[in-house]
Scaffold this motif. Sequence first.
Motif, PDB file in Angstrom:
ATOM      1  N   SER A  20      45.518  42.704  37.909  1.00 19.99           N
ATOM      2  CA  SER A  20      44.300  43.414  37.541  1.00 19.99           C
ATOM      3  C   SER A  20      44.643  44.611  36.661  1.00 19.99           C
ATOM      4  CB  SER A  20      43.544  43.892  38.779  1.00 19.99           C
ATOM      5  OG  SER A  20      44.300  44.843  39.495  1.00 19.99           O
ATOM      6  N   SER A  21      43.632  45.102  35.956  1.00 22.78           N
ATOM      7  CA  SER A  21      43.817  46.296  35.148  1.00 22.78           C
ATOM      8  C   SER A  21      42.533  47.111  35.173  1.00 22.78           C
ATOM      9  CB  SER A  21      44.196  45.947  33.711  1.00 22.78           C
ATOM     10  OG  SER A  21      43.150  45.238  33.090  1.00 22.78           O
ATOM     11  N   ALA A  61      41.393  39.571  36.835  1.00 23.21           N
ATOM     12  CA  ALA A  61      42.346  38.470  36.730  1.00 23.21           C
ATOM     13  C   ALA A  61      42.968  38.452  35.342  1.00 23.21           C
ATOM     14  CB  ALA A  61      41.672  37.130  36.996  1.00 23.21           C
ATOM     15  N   VAL A  62      44.174  37.930  35.287  1.00 22.27           N
ATOM     16  CA  VAL A  62      44.858  37.688  34.029  1.00 22.27           C
ATOM     17  C   VAL A  62      45.372  36.258  34.098  1.00 22.27           C
ATOM     18  CG1 VAL A  62      46.788  38.331  32.534  1.00 22.27           C
ATOM     19  CG2 VAL A  62      45.540  40.108  33.808  1.00 22.27           C
ATOM     20  N   ARG A  63      45.067  35.468  33.079  1.00 23.56           N
ATOM     21  CA  ARG A  63      45.509  34.076  33.074  1.00 23.56           C
ATOM     22  C   ARG A  63      46.517  33.854  31.961  1.00 23.56           C
ATOM     23  NH1 ARG A  63      39.692  31.386  33.091  1.00 23.56           N
ATOM     24  NH2 ARG A  63      38.902  32.590  34.836  1.00 23.56           N
ATOM     25  N   ALA A  69      51.542  34.513  25.836  1.00 25.34           N
ATOM     26  CA  ALA A  69      50.235  35.212  25.767  1.00 25.34           C
ATOM     27  C   ALA A  69      49.512  35.125  27.097  1.00 25.34           C
ATOM     28  CB  ALA A  69      49.378  34.606  24.664  1.00 25.34           C
ATOM     29  N   ALA A  70      48.952  36.258  27.506  1.00 25.02           N
ATOM     30  CA  ALA A  70      48.155  36.283  28.737  1.00 25.02           C
ATOM     31  C   ALA A  70      46.774  36.795  28.419  1.00 25.02           C
ATOM     32  CB  ALA A  70      48.805  37.175  29.772  1.00 25.02           C
TER      33      ALA A  70
END
Length: 70
Positions: A20-21, A61-63, A69-70
């Motif tokens: 998360s950010s 979320a980060v995929r 690359a995310a």
Amino acid sequence: MMSRLSTVRGGWTISHSTESSQATIDARRLWSGEPDRDAHLRSAAFLDVERFPEIAFTSTAVRLMSPNAA
């Protein structure tokens, strides 16, 4: 249009189960290098920085899109 955000606070949290950010931007300090555009962006017609002085962003979320690359 190039812009600069001079006051940004935030963080990045990565664990095995969650990525998360969070970022908070001081909208009152938005700067694009064009005073008339900056005044319009800060006005009630656009960001209304008098009522909403901060812009908050939260990612839950980060995929992974590719190996690089995310």
